[in-house]
Motif scaffolding. Structure first.
Motif, PDB file in Angstrom:
ATOM      1  N   TRP A  15      -5.189   9.623   5.114  1.00  0.00           N
ATOM      2  CA  TRP A  15      -3.688   9.591   5.087  1.00  0.00           C
ATOM      3  C   TRP A  15      -3.476   8.301   4.454  1.00  0.00           C
ATOM      4  O   TRP A  15      -2.360   7.953   3.723  1.00  0.00           O
ATOM      5  N   SER A  16      -4.348   7.153   4.885  1.00  0.00           N
ATOM      6  CA  SER A  16      -4.081   5.896   4.108  1.00  0.00           C
ATOM      7  C   SER A  16      -4.096   5.987   2.576  1.00  0.00           C
ATOM      8  O   SER A  16      -3.412   5.408   1.823  1.00  0.00           O
ATOM      9  N   MET A  17      -5.353   6.718   2.369  1.00  0.00           N
ATOM     10  CA  MET A  17      -5.316   7.018   0.658  1.00  0.00           C
ATOM     11  C   MET A  17      -4.030   7.602  -0.048  1.00  0.00           C
ATOM     12  O   MET A  17      -3.694   7.142  -0.926  1.00  0.00           O
ATOM     13  N   ARG A  18      -3.436   8.467   0.864  1.00  0.00           N
ATOM     14  CA  ARG A  18      -2.419   9.054   0.127  1.00  0.00           C
ATOM     15  C   ARG A  18      -1.200   8.204   0.245  1.00  0.00           C
ATOM     16  O   ARG A  18      -0.605   8.202  -1.002  1.00  0.00           O
ATOM     17  N   GLY A  19      -0.902   7.442   1.111  1.00  0.00           N
ATOM     18  CA  GLY A  19       0.108   6.557   1.175  1.00  0.00           C
ATOM     19  C   GLY A  19      -0.249   5.424   0.187  1.00  0.00           C
ATOM     20  O   GLY A  19       0.944   4.821  -0.592  1.00  0.00           O
ATOM     21  N   TRP A  20      -1.465   4.994  -0.157  1.00  0.00           N
ATOM     22  CA  TRP A  20      -1.734   3.971  -1.045  1.00  0.00           C
ATOM     23  C   TRP A  20      -1.480   4.466  -2.637  1.00  0.00           C
ATOM     24  O   TRP A  20      -0.929   3.844  -3.328  1.00  0.00           O
ATOM     25  N   LEU A  21      -1.937   5.754  -2.775  1.00  0.00           N
ATOM     26  CA  LEU A  21      -1.786   6.255  -3.914  1.00  0.00           C
ATOM     27  C   LEU A  21      -0.265   6.485  -4.453  1.00  0.00           C
ATOM     28  O   LEU A  21      -0.017   6.538  -5.595  1.00  0.00           O
ATOM     29  N   ALA A  22       0.563   6.780  -3.241  1.00  0.00           N
ATOM     30  CA  ALA A  22       2.185   6.888  -3.527  1.00  0.00           C
ATOM     31  C   ALA A  22       2.430   5.489  -3.915  1.00  0.00           C
ATOM     32  O   ALA A  22       3.354   5.549  -4.701  1.00  0.00           O
ATOM     33  N   CYS A  23       2.054   4.300  -3.195  1.00  0.00           N
ATOM     34  CA  CYS A  23       2.525   3.314  -3.729  1.00  0.00           C
ATOM     35  C   CYS A  23       2.330   2.835  -5.067  1.00  0.00           C
ATOM     36  O   CYS A  23       2.977   2.146  -6.094  1.00  0.00           O
ATOM     37  N   LYS A  24       1.001   3.065  -5.496  1.00  0.00           N
ATOM     38  CA  LYS A  24       0.232   2.835  -6.822  1.00  0.00           C
ATOM     39  C   LYS A  24       1.492   3.855  -7.970  1.00  0.00           C
ATOM     40  O   LYS A  24       1.730   3.042  -9.085  1.00  0.00           O
ATOM     41  N   GLN A  25       1.745   5.008  -7.670  1.00  0.00           N
ATOM     42  CA  GLN A  25       2.450   6.054  -8.575  1.00  0.00           C
ATOM     43  C   GLN A  25       3.830   5.368  -8.569  1.00  0.00           C
ATOM     44  O   GLN A  25       4.439   5.490  -9.657  1.00  0.00           O
ATOM     45  N   SER A  26       4.353   4.754  -7.639  1.00  0.00           N
ATOM     46  CA  SER A  26       5.792   4.094  -7.697  1.00  0.00           C
ATOM     47  C   SER A  26       5.773   3.146  -8.827  1.00  0.00           C
ATOM     48  O   SER A  26       6.974   2.780  -9.321  1.00  0.00           O
ATOM     49  N   GLY A  27       4.714   2.492  -8.951  1.00  0.00           N
ATOM     50  CA  GLY A  27       4.883   1.245  -9.836  1.00  0.00           C
ATOM     51  C   GLY A  27       5.322  -0.084  -9.426  1.00  0.00           C
ATOM     52  O   GLY A  27       5.508  -1.263 -10.179  1.00  0.00           O
ATOM     53  N   LEU A  28       5.709  -0.150  -8.026  1.00  0.00           N
ATOM     54  CA  LEU A  28       6.098  -1.159  -7.502  1.00  0.00           C
ATOM     55  C   LEU A  28       5.110  -2.041  -7.000  1.00  0.00           C
ATOM     56  O   LEU A  28       4.036  -1.852  -6.551  1.00  0.00           O
ATOM     57  N   HIS A  29       5.551  -3.171  -6.986  1.00  0.00           N
ATOM     58  CA  HIS A  29       4.355  -4.124  -6.420  1.00  0.00           C
ATOM     59  C   HIS A  29       4.354  -4.034  -4.869  1.00  0.00           C
ATOM     60  O   HIS A  29       5.324  -4.169  -4.340  1.00  0.00           O
ATOM     61  N   PHE A  30       3.022  -4.043  -4.364  1.00  0.00           N
ATOM     62  CA  PHE A  30       3.006  -4.041  -2.792  1.00  0.00           C
ATOM     63  C   PHE A  30       1.887  -4.835  -2.369  1.00  0.00           C
ATOM     64  O   PHE A  30       0.714  -4.958  -3.018  1.00  0.00           O
ATOM     65  N   GLU A  31       1.992  -5.371  -1.201  1.00  0.00           N
ATOM     66  CA  GLU A  31       0.935  -6.126  -0.453  1.00  0.00           C
ATOM     67  C   GLU A  31       0.219  -5.181   0.326  1.00  0.00           C
ATOM     68  O   GLU A  31       1.050  -4.286   0.946  1.00  0.00           O
ATOM     69  N   GLU A  32      -1.088  -5.265   0.464  1.00  0.00           N
ATOM     70  CA  GLU A  32      -1.882  -4.336   1.121  1.00  0.00           C
ATOM     71  C   GLU A  32      -2.538  -4.903   2.233  1.00  0.00           C
ATOM     72  O   GLU A  32      -2.956  -5.882   2.100  1.00  0.00           O
ATOM     73  N   LEU A  33      -2.587  -4.284   3.433  1.00  0.00           N
ATOM     74  CA  LEU A  33      -3.196  -4.923   4.636  1.00  0.00           C
ATOM     75  C   LEU A  33      -3.978  -3.731   5.229  1.00  0.00           C
ATOM     76  O   LEU A  33      -3.483  -2.837   5.642  1.00  0.00           O
ATOM     77  N   THR A  34      -5.315  -4.107   5.203  1.00  0.00           N
ATOM     78  CA  THR A  34      -6.128  -3.093   5.923  1.00  0.00           C
ATOM     79  C   THR A  34      -6.462  -3.517   7.312  1.00  0.00           C
ATOM     80  O   THR A  34      -6.753  -4.806   7.688  1.00  0.00           O
ATOM     81  N   VAL A  35      -6.211  -2.387   8.417  1.00  0.00           N
ATOM     82  CA  VAL A  35      -6.532  -2.681   9.483  1.00  0.00           C
ATOM     83  C   VAL A  35      -7.564  -1.819  10.052  1.00  0.00           C
ATOM     84  O   VAL A  35      -7.815  -0.756   9.971  1.00  0.00           O
ATOM     85  N   PRO A  36      -8.786  -2.407  10.375  1.00  0.00           N
ATOM     86  CA  PRO A  36      -9.999  -1.318  10.701  1.00  0.00           C
ATOM     87  C   PRO A  36      -9.771  -0.779  11.992  1.00  0.00           C
ATOM     88  O   PRO A  36      -9.290  -0.957  13.026  1.00  0.00           O
ATOM     89  N   LEU A  37      -9.991   0.595  11.883  1.00  0.00           N
ATOM     90  CA  LEU A  37      -9.749   1.512  13.182  1.00  0.00           C
ATOM     91  C   LEU A  37     -10.733   1.835  13.911  1.00  0.00           C
ATOM     92  O   LEU A  37     -11.984   1.536  13.778  1.00  0.00           O
ATOM     93  N   TYR A  38     -10.347   1.808  15.093  1.00  0.00           N
ATOM     94  CA  TYR A  38     -11.380   2.402  16.220  1.00  0.00           C
ATOM     95  C   TYR A  38     -12.231   1.376  16.762  1.00  0.00           C
ATOM     96  O   TYR A  38     -13.144   1.639  17.403  1.00  0.00           O
ATOM     97  N   ASN A  39     -12.267  -0.245  16.080  1.00  0.00           N
ATOM     98  CA  ASN A  39     -13.018  -0.848  16.777  1.00  0.00           C
ATOM     99  C   ASN A  39     -12.776  -1.706  18.008  1.00  0.00           C
ATOM    100  O   ASN A  39     -11.399  -1.032  18.552  1.00  0.00           O
ATOM    101  N   ASP A  40     -13.355  -2.729  18.389  1.00  0.00           N
ATOM    102  CA  ASP A  40     -12.906  -3.120  19.902  1.00  0.00           C
ATOM    103  C   ASP A  40     -11.610  -3.498  19.709  1.00  0.00           C
ATOM    104  O   ASP A  40     -11.137  -3.604  21.050  1.00  0.00           O
TER     105      ASP A  40
END
Length: 223
Positions: A15-40
């Motif tokens: 689902w993150s891939m879909r959201g990220w691709l949507a942002c790329k498709q928009s052509g708008l500049h965006f800041e990306e923050l990755t949150v590692p899932l399910y760790n401590d």
């Protein structure tokens, strides 16, 4: 104000891939923050302000005071912001089918999604596919075939040019590769086109470079 997109691990988070691709498709500049899932620290991060609106789920898009979670909602929000023709086919018949396909992907195909979690760092051979999962795959291939046959003359994607439908089905493309699905020729060509897209190549490369491993998504499927 710069958009901010919060995503999960690129190797695993479809689902993150879909959201990220949507942002790329928009052509708008965006800041990306990755949150590692399910760790401590995951439970603690879910309580943080930036993640709270979606009850700990990613992706999340921040645009000033607007907070949008859920990949399809992000896609539609961006389409409203930059013009819907950037995301959806211009022809209303094609657009109706593309929206229906996106909605079905959003709400359906649970057996395939559960049996074949996304993992961009693996390719398995000889995987045993259940009847339920196979039926999902056949339904998806049928949708792809119809879209390509009816509306795909102007390019290699489902509706010719790259659209929201391709964004929604991009993680399925990766699953077909990871779990060694045998595909008909038209679907192989479509898979190749999606994987060769510069945005997908960028995402894949970032996934390979990630240091995080989620063990429950690394279990080899039965053969």
């Amino acid at each position: 104000m710069t958009l901010k997109l919060i995503i999960g691990n690129k190797a695993y988070s479809s689902w993150s891939m879909r959201g990220w691709l949507a942002c790329k498709q928009s052509g708008l500049h965006f800041e990306e923050l990755t949150v590692p899932l399910y760790n401590d620290g995951w439970d603690e991060r879910k309580r943080e302000e930036d993640i709270a609106p979606s009850s700990g789920k990613v992706p999340i898009l921040w645009d000033g005071e607007a907070v949008i979670w859920d990949s399809l909602a992000i896609l539609e929000y961006l389409a409203d912001k930059v013009g819907r023709e950037r995301f959806w086919p211009k022809d209303e018949v094609a657009r109706g089918m593309a929206r229906s396909m996106a909605a079905e992907m959003h709400s359906g195909f649970l057996p395939l999604r559960r049996a074949c979690p996304m993992n961009l760092r693996k390719v398995y051979e000889g995987v045993t596919i259940s009847d339920e999962t196979r039926n999902d795959a056949l339904r998806i291939l049928g949708l792809w075939a119809e879209a390509r046959a009816r509306f795909g003359n102007e390019g290699p994607y489902l509706f010719g040019t790259y659209s929201a439908a391709d964004i929604m089905y991009a993680p399925i493309v990766t699953r077909f590769v990871t779990y060694g699905f045998t595909l008909p020729g038209f679907a192989e060509a479509y898979v190749d086109a999606v994987l060769a897209h510069p945005w997908m190549e960028e995402w894949y490369q970032a996934a390979q470079n990630e240091e995080w491993v989620i063990e429950k998504f690394e279990i080899e499927p039965s053969k």
